[in-house]
Every structure is written in C-alpha cells, then in structure tokens.
Motif scaffolding. Structure first.
Motif, PDB file in Angstrom:
ATOM      1  N   ALA A  12       1.433  -1.685 -20.553  1.00  0.00           N
ATOM      2  CA  ALA A  12       1.958  -0.879 -21.658  1.00  0.00           C
ATOM      3  C   ALA A  12       1.154   0.416 -21.788  1.00  0.00           C
ATOM      4  O   ALA A  12       1.711   1.510 -21.921  1.00  0.00           O
ATOM      5  CB  ALA A  12       1.894  -1.682 -22.964  1.00  0.00           C
ATOM      6  N   GLY A  13      -0.179   0.293 -21.707  1.00  0.00           N
ATOM      7  CA  GLY A  13      -1.028   1.483 -21.837  1.00  0.00           C
ATOM      8  C   GLY A  13      -0.840   2.445 -20.685  1.00  0.00           C
ATOM      9  O   GLY A  13      -0.776   3.660 -20.872  1.00  0.00           O
ATOM     10  N   VAL A  14      -0.743   1.891 -19.467  1.00  0.00           N
ATOM     11  CA  VAL A  14      -0.560   2.746 -18.292  1.00  0.00           C
ATOM     12  C   VAL A  14       0.758   3.505 -18.405  1.00  0.00           C
ATOM     13  O   VAL A  14       0.846   4.684 -18.081  1.00  0.00           O
ATOM     14  CB  VAL A  14      -0.600   1.890 -17.004  1.00  0.00           C
ATOM     15  N   SER A  15       1.803   2.846 -18.913  1.00  0.00           N
ATOM     16  CA  SER A  15       3.103   3.514 -19.034  1.00  0.00           C
ATOM     17  C   SER A  15       3.031   4.660 -20.038  1.00  0.00           C
ATOM     18  O   SER A  15       3.527   5.758 -19.770  1.00  0.00           O
ATOM     19  CB  SER A  15       4.171   2.515 -19.502  1.00  0.00           C
ATOM     20  N   LEU A  16       2.427   4.374 -21.200  1.00  0.00           N
ATOM     21  CA  LEU A  16       2.349   5.425 -22.218  1.00  0.00           C
ATOM     22  C   LEU A  16       1.535   6.619 -21.727  1.00  0.00           C
ATOM     23  O   LEU A  16       1.965   7.767 -21.830  1.00  0.00           O
ATOM     24  CB  LEU A  16       1.718   4.864 -23.496  1.00  0.00           C
ATOM     25  N   THR A  46       6.858   1.033  -9.241  1.00  0.00           N
ATOM     26  CA  THR A  46       7.474  -0.264  -8.938  1.00  0.00           C
ATOM     27  C   THR A  46       6.438  -1.387  -8.957  1.00  0.00           C
ATOM     28  O   THR A  46       6.656  -2.434  -9.570  1.00  0.00           O
ATOM     29  CB  THR A  46       8.144  -0.204  -7.546  1.00  0.00           C
ATOM     30  N   PHE A  47       5.318  -1.170  -8.287  1.00  0.00           N
ATOM     31  CA  PHE A  47       4.300  -2.224  -8.242  1.00  0.00           C
ATOM     32  C   PHE A  47       3.747  -2.499  -9.639  1.00  0.00           C
ATOM     33  O   PHE A  47       3.476  -3.640  -9.998  1.00  0.00           O
ATOM     34  CB  PHE A  47       3.171  -1.848  -7.282  1.00  0.00           C
ATOM     35  N   GLY A  48       3.595  -1.443 -10.413  1.00  0.00           N
ATOM     36  CA  GLY A  48       3.110  -1.640 -11.777  1.00  0.00           C
ATOM     37  C   GLY A  48       4.080  -2.484 -12.589  1.00  0.00           C
ATOM     38  O   GLY A  48       3.685  -3.439 -13.273  1.00  0.00           O
ATOM     39  N   MET A  49       5.371  -2.175 -12.464  1.00  0.00           N
ATOM     40  CA  MET A  49       6.367  -2.927 -13.229  1.00  0.00           C
ATOM     41  C   MET A  49       6.467  -4.369 -12.734  1.00  0.00           C
ATOM     42  O   MET A  49       6.581  -5.298 -13.530  1.00  0.00           O
ATOM     43  CB  MET A  49       7.735  -2.243 -13.123  1.00  0.00           C
ATOM     44  N   LEU A  50       6.395  -4.554 -11.402  1.00  0.00           N
ATOM     45  CA  LEU A  50       6.458  -5.908 -10.848  1.00  0.00           C
ATOM     46  C   LEU A  50       5.316  -6.761 -11.387  1.00  0.00           C
ATOM     47  O   LEU A  50       5.515  -7.917 -11.787  1.00  0.00           O
ATOM     48  CB  LEU A  50       6.372  -5.862  -9.316  1.00  0.00           C
ATOM     49  N   ALA A  51       4.113  -6.183 -11.412  1.00  0.00           N
ATOM     50  CA  ALA A  51       2.957  -6.946 -11.863  1.00  0.00           C
ATOM     51  C   ALA A  51       3.123  -7.334 -13.325  1.00  0.00           C
ATOM     52  O   ALA A  51       2.810  -8.467 -13.722  1.00  0.00           O
ATOM     53  CB  ALA A  51       1.681  -6.130 -11.667  1.00  0.00           C
ATOM     54  N   ALA A  52       3.649  -6.411 -14.127  1.00  0.00           N
ATOM     55  CA  ALA A  52       3.813  -6.716 -15.549  1.00  0.00           C
ATOM     56  C   ALA A  52       4.898  -7.777 -15.740  1.00  0.00           C
ATOM     57  O   ALA A  52       4.734  -8.717 -16.535  1.00  0.00           O
ATOM     58  CB  ALA A  52       4.169  -5.438 -16.303  1.00  0.00           C
ATOM     59  N   ALA A  53       6.015  -7.642 -14.996  1.00  0.00           N
ATOM     60  CA  ALA A  53       7.075  -8.629 -15.114  1.00  0.00           C
ATOM     61  C   ALA A  53       6.560 -10.007 -14.702  1.00  0.00           C
ATOM     62  O   ALA A  53       6.843 -11.025 -15.356  1.00  0.00           O
ATOM     63  CB  ALA A  53       8.272  -8.218 -14.245  1.00  0.00           C
ATOM     64  N   ALA A  54       5.776 -10.051 -13.633  1.00  0.00           N
ATOM     65  CA  ALA A  54       5.228 -11.329 -13.166  1.00  0.00           C
ATOM     66  C   ALA A  54       4.325 -11.937 -14.236  1.00  0.00           C
ATOM     67  O   ALA A  54       4.333 -13.154 -14.453  1.00  0.00           O
ATOM     68  CB  ALA A  54       4.452 -11.115 -11.866  1.00  0.00           C
ATOM     69  N   ALA A  55       3.561 -11.097 -14.915  1.00  0.00           N
ATOM     70  CA  ALA A  55       2.653 -11.610 -15.943  1.00  0.00           C
ATOM     71  C   ALA A  55       3.462 -12.235 -17.083  1.00  0.00           C
ATOM     72  O   ALA A  55       3.106 -13.300 -17.612  1.00  0.00           O
ATOM     73  CB  ALA A  55       1.766 -10.481 -16.471  1.00  0.00           C
ATOM     74  N   LEU A  56       4.564 -11.572 -17.437  1.00  0.00           N
ATOM     75  CA  LEU A  56       5.403 -12.094 -18.517  1.00  0.00           C
ATOM     76  C   LEU A  56       5.995 -13.449 -18.130  1.00  0.00           C
ATOM     77  O   LEU A  56       5.949 -14.423 -18.897  1.00  0.00           O
ATOM     78  CB  LEU A  56       6.515 -11.073 -18.794  1.00  0.00           C
ATOM     79  N   VAL A  57       6.533 -13.519 -16.906  1.00  0.00           N
ATOM     80  CA  VAL A  57       7.106 -14.777 -16.420  1.00  0.00           C
ATOM     81  C   VAL A  57       6.030 -15.861 -16.370  1.00  0.00           C
ATOM     82  O   VAL A  57       6.260 -17.010 -16.777  1.00  0.00           O
ATOM     83  CB  VAL A  57       7.742 -14.562 -15.023  1.00  0.00           C
ATOM     84  N   PHE A  66      -3.283  -3.333  -7.060  1.00  0.00           N
ATOM     85  CA  PHE A  66      -4.076  -2.539  -6.105  1.00  0.00           C
ATOM     86  C   PHE A  66      -3.177  -1.482  -5.469  1.00  0.00           C
ATOM     87  O   PHE A  66      -3.548  -0.313  -5.351  1.00  0.00           O
ATOM     88  CB  PHE A  66      -4.652  -3.432  -5.000  1.00  0.00           C
ATOM     89  N   GLY A  67      -1.979  -1.937  -5.046  1.00  0.00           N
ATOM     90  CA  GLY A  67      -1.030  -1.019  -4.414  1.00  0.00           C
ATOM     91  C   GLY A  67      -0.650   0.109  -5.355  1.00  0.00           C
ATOM     92  O   GLY A  67      -0.570   1.276  -4.954  1.00  0.00           O
ATOM     93  N   ALA A  68      -0.408  -0.236  -6.627  1.00  0.00           N
ATOM     94  CA  ALA A  68      -0.011   0.783  -7.597  1.00  0.00           C
ATOM     95  C   ALA A  68      -1.122   1.814  -7.775  1.00  0.00           C
ATOM     96  O   ALA A  68      -0.871   3.018  -7.812  1.00  0.00           O
ATOM     97  CB  ALA A  68       0.324   0.121  -8.932  1.00  0.00           C
ATOM     98  N   ASN A  69      -2.369   1.330  -7.857  1.00  0.00           N
ATOM     99  CA  ASN A  69      -3.507   2.248  -8.022  1.00  0.00           C
ATOM    100  C   ASN A  69      -3.643   3.189  -6.832  1.00  0.00           C
ATOM    101  O   ASN A  69      -3.788   4.400  -6.993  1.00  0.00           O
ATOM    102  CB  ASN A  69      -4.809   1.453  -8.174  1.00  0.00           C
ATOM    103  N   SER A  70      -3.612   2.622  -5.617  1.00  0.00           N
ATOM    104  CA  SER A  70      -3.758   3.460  -4.424  1.00  0.00           C
ATOM    105  C   SER A  70      -2.625   4.463  -4.332  1.00  0.00           C
ATOM    106  O   SER A  70      -2.847   5.646  -4.084  1.00  0.00           O
ATOM    107  CB  SER A  70      -3.787   2.592  -3.160  1.00  0.00           C
ATOM    108  N   ALA A  71      -1.400   3.977  -4.559  1.00  0.00           N
ATOM    109  CA  ALA A  71      -0.242   4.860  -4.431  1.00  0.00           C
ATOM    110  C   ALA A  71      -0.344   6.008  -5.437  1.00  0.00           C
ATOM    111  O   ALA A  71      -0.038   7.158  -5.110  1.00  0.00           O
ATOM    112  CB  ALA A  71       1.046   4.074  -4.637  1.00  0.00           C
TER     113      ALA A  71
END
Lengths: 339, 537
Positions: B255-259, B377-388, B416-421
């Motif tokens: 949430a913070g990264v998105s804002l 994409t990687f950021g959103m995937l990680a967050a969605a996975a955390a919710l699930v 990691f991928g999101a950070n590097s990208a």
C-alpha cells in the motif's frame, strides 16, 4: 582561504591512520589464521578476538574513501582511477575476507573451513599489501597529465615505493596483530604471540620506518624529523615492554609508532596530496584538489558531531568485549541439518 | 564493446547485485528488532526463537551487503573519474554523511548485538539491534540523497563549468529524495514480508507433511510435537506468526509503495518527462496507459510501436490526477530536449570520439517499458499472494499442497524482482544523462552531464574488462554460496540458529532469559558463552 582544505587534509590523514591502527590488527589476525594458528580451536580463538569489532574497524576505510570524495574529489578521482587494478584487487580481497569471517563457522565441514581460512588469510594479505602500496603511491606520485588522468599502462604504479609501502603495511599489521593477540587471548596462544612478537617486531616494522624515512628525507621539515624520532622511540618501547610482559603498554607503544610514522609521512608531503611524476605543475595539492569552502564547512559540522559519536560507541564496544578469549570459550561446532 | 559500455555494465551489475542484499537487510532488520522487542516485553518463547532464526538469516545476508557495498563506495573514482570530478563538490557529502553518521552506527551496534547475547543488559542488547536497523534506514536516506541529486540537481550553482554546492539543505530535502526514500524503504520491507511468508509457509507445510500437525474435520489445525527434531508446539507458533507478520508487512508495504510510487510518477512526469514517456513507449501525446504495446521497442523509429491494449485516461491520471490532460510523447519531447540541451554531443575532449555526434535522448525503451511493468506486476503479485496467504492460514496452518508451498517459496523472488526492475527502470530511464537536467524554469537548467563524458579517461579497456569479469565471476560464486547457506539454515529451522533446542545438546533456552552482567567478557566458559559464540562465529 587555505585553512579548511588543510583541516580536511588532516582529517583524511586521521581517517587513514585510524583505519591502519584499528584494522591493522584485524588484517594481521586474518593473515595469522594461516601463519600462526595451529588448530581449528586456535583459529576460532583468533576470529573471536576480532569478531565483535572488525566490521566497525573496516568502516574507517569506507569513511576515509567517502571523506576523500567529499573533501578532495580530484584527489579521489585521480588516485582511484590511477590505481585501478590494485584497488579492484583490494576490494575483491576485502570481500572474500569479510564473507569468510561470517561464513566460516556456518557449516560444520573441514573443507568448508579450510577454504574460508585461505580466503581470510589471502584476503587480509592482499588488502594490507594493496592499501600500503596505494598509500605509498599517494606520497610518491603517479604519472598524471594536466587533467589528473594516468598516462601509461595499468601497472605504472608498481614501483619500488609501492612494494615498500605494501611491505610496510603488511609488516605492521602482522606485528600489531601479535600484540593484539597477546593482549586479548589466554593460554598457549597468548604466550606464543608474545614470543613471536619479540622475535619479529624489529623486522616487521623496518619497511614502514624505511618508507617514512625516505619521504622525510625527500620533503623533510623539522617537525617531521621529530615525528620520526617519536616513531622510532615507540617501536623500541614496544619491543622492550613486550619483552617484560607489559602487554597493554606494548600495544599502546605500537600505536604511537604508527601515529607518529604516518603523521611524519602525511606532514612531509603536505601540501601536495598526489604528486605527478610527469610535471610538478600537474600535481594535486590541498588547494587545487579540494571542494569548495562551503562543502568543507558542511562536512566539518558533520565531522564535529559524527566523530565523537563514532569514537564513543567504538570505545564502548571494546570495553564490553574487553575480556580475553581462550580455547575454553570455544564451543563445539554444530551441524545444520534439515528438520 | 567500448570502455563506456563496459563501465556501464560494471556499474549496473555491481549495483543491482548490491541491491539484492540491501532491501533484505533493511526489511529483515526491522522485523528482527520488532521480534526481539516482542520477546523483551512479553517473554514469549516463540519470539526469542523467531529473533534468533530470522536474525541468523539476516546476518548471512548482511555480510554480503557490506562486502559488496565496499565496491559501491570506491567505484565512482575507479571507472567514473570524470563524473567524480564534475559532481564531487555535491555528491561526496551525502556519501560521507552516510558512512560517518549511519554506516558506522550500523556496523558497530550490529557487532554488539551479535556478540552481546547475555553479555549486555537485555535492554542495551535490544537497543543495539534497533540502533543498527535505524542506521541502515538512515543509510538509505543519505544514499538516496546522492542518487536523487543525479535525478534532479538542486542546491548548486555553476562555477567554471562545474556545479558547486551552495545549499546542503536543498540537497537533503530534494523533493525527489523525499518521495524516493519512503518508496525505496517500503520496497525493502516488502522484500522482508515475502521472505518471511515463503519460508514460514515451507515449515508449516513440512510439519503437516511429517504428520506433526494435522487438521480436524472443520479444517482447524491440531498442533502436534516432535521433540527429536525440535518441532514442538512453540515451533508451530514461530512459523504461523512469522507467516502472518510477513503477509501483513507485505500488504502494508505494498500500500505504501503504491501511494509513494504514484507521487513519484507525477513528480517524474515533470522532472524527467522523457523517462516517463519511455516507460510508456508513448510515441505520441495521449491520455491512455498502455497495458501491452507491440513493435520493435528498440527501434528508434517510434512510429512502429502500437499500443494493443490501452486504458484511456489512465496515463493522464498517473501524470496529473485527471483523465484528460494530454501527456507528451517521445516524438514531442525529442525536439524540446534538442532545443534545450543540444542536438550533438559537445565538442569537448572529454567526449572523445563521441564529440559532435548526435545525441539520442530516448532511453532504451525495451528496458524502460518492461522495467516499469515488471516492477508494478511483481509488486501486485506479491501483495495479492500475501492476501491469499492470510486467508488460507486463517485456521492455523497451510494447505497440504506441495505446489502451493513451492509457489509460496518462489514468491520470495517477486519483491526482489520488483525492486531490481524499479531501479533498472529509473537509472536506465535517466539516460543519456548521468546527471539529468533540472527542467524547473526557476531552477538550474544548465547542470547536467552526459553519461558518455563520465568515464575515467585514463583507464584502459583491458583494465575494465578485467574488473568486469572479476566482479561478475566473484559475485556469481558468492551468490551461489549465500543462497545455499540461506537454504541450509532455512531447512534447518529454528535449531539451526539455536542448537540448544535439540535433545542431546547441553543447555535449555530458558537460561537465556537471564540478564548479562554487561562485562563478563567473550564467553564466561561453559555453555552460556558457548551458545553466544555458536550464534556468532
């Protein structure tokens, strides 16, 4: 306005000397992992004498580098690019050494430990030699053009002076490490360290003394001769005190030797920070290599608050871990097995 | 390849590699400090175990960050001496502040923490890990101050063709920095979140596989115990809580990264419009956000690129907060840049053979376009996975599925991928500048530097080839070692960090609640000191 650049020249000298004083013994202990320790337990004793402090010691080098960049960007740029190959080797050596300290005990296998022992010992040797060679070149010069760029091949820095500087720092680190082990260990290791120190001290300190003498002979002033005399006294006192088993004072006397010796070298070359062997007009000096007075002023304020804080918590660390380490303190290695 | 390309590859490889370790250090440091605080306050056994286990992994990773950080401090002078000379009056100051004010604190207090179990008073020991962690966040601030100045130079005046610092406060409160800092630190927390989640999932799964934990008819966990491997009921708590903490950290940081990312994007549309146009592969002015664009992104003929799927208005929203304002495309920006910064590389010896050649103001669009999308994409995937994951573990354990476990472990890589990208996007998107011009009409438009002018003139091609190969090979080898070691300690579970938990090993973890007396030296002999050194070296 010359006073701020001069102050910062002193600061750079302070950080490099502080680095040699502190990391001097842990680089030496790293080399002694192969040259001195006889068993795995002894190696772990050695490692644990520097374990809590080596990382803080190494930050002195990083800070010296960053301070050099901030206060003397032209010196930083010309020196580092000029000494490209040795600096890359030193960085790789420091990487292996750091990782070796942390990883050596993380798996219970003789091969694993032996590999990291070599990484630590060779990493420490290459770092000590390389730092010494680079500092020597700083005082004796590189073939630099008007822009401060090196002319000539990747190895033009590799002169007799560079070798002498490398030997100087390597020798000092070994002697300093023996004095440190004598002060920080118990039992067998302590006694052997003392005997080795008494035996090798004169030989180990000769290259550093020779380097200081050569620089002072070339650019000497009355004060630098005085500093050199203090250094010689420090070395002699260290030998005598070690012989009588006065371990703390012997270690302190070695510190006096280093401070006075390094002080003599830095004071002798001032105001030149990096001589050009092509044309003295291209030499970098305190005046033409430094940042603006505003930047130096900002950095002075930062240093005013930062340095006392660093010294305070580093002294605190040494105080917390002041007790000696002996073989009895070393626990059995444990394997990491999947659950 | 030329020296410039090799030097750029070297900077990219060493920096991206360093930044694999950094976010984990920052994120895991905060987690470990918080867990130790929980132990300090509640005395709960599982918090001590979590502190030790995650602390061990933290240390294995930390040292690699330190070792590769050495290269960072010196490589500006090594291969980029012209850059160092040009920016030295400004750029060195935040680096020196970082090492003196932050990195010293981090290293010294971490040494106290590693070796200080039982030797320091408990409160002082706890303060040590907090000092180290907060200092690592302070490090991020100063390093980002330096980087933000390259993205958006402020606080300087040009004197004899070189920027001279006149206002350090402007550098330390650069608006680029003020959004990059929270964005980067929150990105680091997301790495720690995914790390906790994946590894804790693996252990909960393994407890089920080994028949220790079972589920009742309602799907609720029935916690079992297997003392021979150290997997008792407290062990279950360790992993379940770690998983939940990891998931929450991942969600909050997303949430913070998105804002912050949204604020940062709006700022970048003003400060480096070409970077953002290239992130979109947007050749023409428009309002739509491209979900998929095809065509040869690398071709400099922008017209070949076609946006296949586009969300109308979204790009305007990202840039301006409305749905109608046209956002300038690459084709509009090129003449603007040419007018302000020249059409050809200046006739200056520093540029070598490049002097007089046309400047290409468009970054490599495959990298900017896909870097931007991979980050999101990687950021959103990680967050969605955390919710699930939070939903799936609501009854106290994870599903028995091996595939889900593998997915959770693989998910560690996404942040990691999101950070590097993100970093590759922002640094490559700044090209062809190493110091991007500040386009503010009231600002200092003439402070900029082309990357081509920044390399060390005195360093030869063979030297660069040698160092690039040496760093790459050593880094690869050490990455293998680090990952293997991390994997071994992960598989070993809590006893890997606390061998005293296993039967047959002297000492019980209860002993460790004793306060140290603050001065008993490295090991007081016997098992207490032994445990301390077993944790350390």
């Amino acid at each position: 306005m010359e006073s701020l650049p001069t102050l910062w020249f002193v600061m750079i000298g302070f950080f490099f000397t502080g680095y040699l004083f502190l990391e001097g013994f842990d680089l030496g202990v790293g080399m002694l992992m192969k040259l001195f320790a006889r068993s795995n337990t002894e190696r772990r004793v050695l490692l644990n004498t520097i374990g809590p402090v080596w990382d803080g010691n190494e930050v002195w080098l990083i800070t010296a580098g960053a301070m050099l960049f901030a206060a003397f960007p032209h010196w930083y740029a010309s020196l580092l690019a000029g000494l490209y190959v040795p600096l890359v080797l030193v960085l790789l050596a420091l990487i292996f050494r750091a990782v070796g300290f942390e990883y050596r005990g993380k798996a219970d296998s003789d091969r694993w430990r032996a590999g990291w022992d070599w990484a630590i010992a060779l990493g420490s040797l290459v770092s000590a030699f390389g730092v010494g060679a680079m500092l020597a070149v700083t005082t004796t010069g590189l073939p630099l053009d008007a822009n401060g760029d090196r002319v000539g091949g990747p190895f033009v820095w590799l002169t007799g002076y560079a070798v002498l500087g490398g030997l100087a720092v390597t020798g000092f680190c070994l002697i300093h490490a023996l004095a440190f082990l004598m002060l920080k260990t118990d039992g067998e290791v302590r006694h052997r360290a003392r005997r080795a120190l008494c035996r090798w001290l004169p030989l180990g300190l000769v290259p550093l003394a020779a380097w200081a003498l050569l620089v002072v002979l070339a650019h000497g002033k009355a004060t630098t001769w005085a500093a050199l005399a203090v250094a010689a006294l420090g070395a002699a006192a260290a030998r005598l005190l070690a012989g009588r088993g006065l371990e703390g004072p012997a270690f302190a006397a070695l510190g006096v030797f280093l401070l006075a010796g390094a002080g003599a070298i830095f004071a002798a070359v001032y105001p030149t920070v990096l001589p050009s062997t092509v044309d003295p007009a291209f030499s970098l000096t305190v005046a033409n290599a430094s940042s603006s007075d505003y930047t130096l002023g900002v950095m002075s304020v930062v240093a005013l608050f930062g340095i006392p804080a660093v010294l305070a918590y580093q002294i605190y660390t040494y105080w917390v871990f002041r007790k000696r380490v002996g073989p009895a303190h070393i626990p059995a290695a444990h394997a990491v097995r999947p659950q | 390849m030329e020296a410039l390309e090799i030097a750029r590859w070297q900077f990219g490889i060493t920096t991206v590699y360093h930044f694999l370790m950094v976010p984990l250090t920052i994120g895991l440091g905060l987690v470990v400090a918080s867990l130790q605080t929980a132990w300090f306050v509640t005395g709960g056994e599982q918090y001590l175990r979590m502190t030790k286990f995650w602390g061990k992994l933290f240390l294995i990773n930390f040292i690699m960050g330190v070792a590769t950080g050495l290269v960072q401090e010196f490589q500006f002078g090594l291969a980029w001496s012209e850059y160092s000379r040009f920016v030295g009056d400004v750029f060195g100051a935040p680096l020196a502040m970082e090492s003196l004010l932050a990195f010293f604190t981090e290293s010294i207090f971490l040494g106290l923490w590693i070796f200080g179990w039982q030797r320091l008073p408990r409160a002082v020991h706890l303060l040590s890990i907090w000092a180290a962690t907060l200092a690592s966040i302070g490090s991020a601030y100063f390093i980002l101050a330096a980087n933000s100045w390259m993205q958006h130079p402020v606080g300087v005046e040009m004197v004899d063709g070189r920027p001279v610092l006149v206002d350090i406060w402007a550098v330390l409160t650069n608006n680029t920095l003020l959004v990059a800092f929270p964005h980067t630190v929150l990105g680091a927390f997301s790495v720690a979140g995914g790390f906790l989640l994946g590894i804790a999932w693996y252990h909960l799964w393994k407890r089920r596989r080994d028949g220790i934990d079972t589920v009742d008819a309602g799907g609720r966990v029935v916690v079992g115990s297997q003392p021979a491997t150290g997997r008792d009921a407290a062990d279950h708590k360790v992993w379940l809580q770690s998983l939940r903490i990891g998931a929450v950290v991942a969600l909050v940081s997303f949430a913070g990264v998105s804002l912050t990312g949204d604020v940062q994007a709006k700022l970048m549309f003003q400060q480096q419009p070409m970077k953002m146009a290239a992130a979109e592969a947007a050749c023409h002015d428009g309002t739509g956000f491209s979900v998929l664009s095809v065509g040869d992104l690398g071709s400099q003929d922008c017209d070949e690129i076609v946006a296949v799927i586009e969300v109308p208005g979204l790009l305007s929203f990202l840039a301006n907060g409305d749905f109608t304002t046209e956002v300038k495309g690459v084709n509009t920006l090129i003449p603007e840049y040419q007018e302000r910064y020249g059409t050809t590389v200046p006739e200056n010896p520093a540029y070598g053979e490049r002097a007089g050649q046309p400047v290409d103001y468009v970054p490599v669009m495959e990298v900017t376009y896909w870097g931007f999308r991979i980050m999101i994409t990687f950021g959103m995937l990680a967050a969605a996975a955390a919710l699930v994951a939070l939903w799936l573990v609501r009854k106290g354990t994870v599903p028995a599925s091996r595939w889900l476990m593998r997915l959770a472990v693989l998910g560690i890589l996404a942040p990691f991928g999101a950070n590097s990208a993100g970093w590759i996007f922002t640094e490559m998107g700044r090209q062809p500048f190493v110091v991007a011009p500040n386009p503010d009409p009231n600002g200092i438009d003439d402070v900029f530097m082309f990357t081509a002018a920044a390399v060390s003139p005195g360093v030869s091609l063979p030297e660069l080839v040698f160092s690039l190969s040496a760093f790459t090979l050593v880094y690869l080898a050490l990455l293998v070692v680090e990952v293997k070691l991390l994997a071994a300690y992960c598989r070993g579970g809590v006893p890997a960090a606390m061998p005293e938990l296993l039967p047959g090993h002297g000492g019980s973890s209860q002993d460790r609640h004793d306060d140290g007396d603050g001065g008993s030296g490295p090991g007081t002999g016997g098992k207490d000191g032994g445990d301390v050194l077993a944790f350390a070296y």
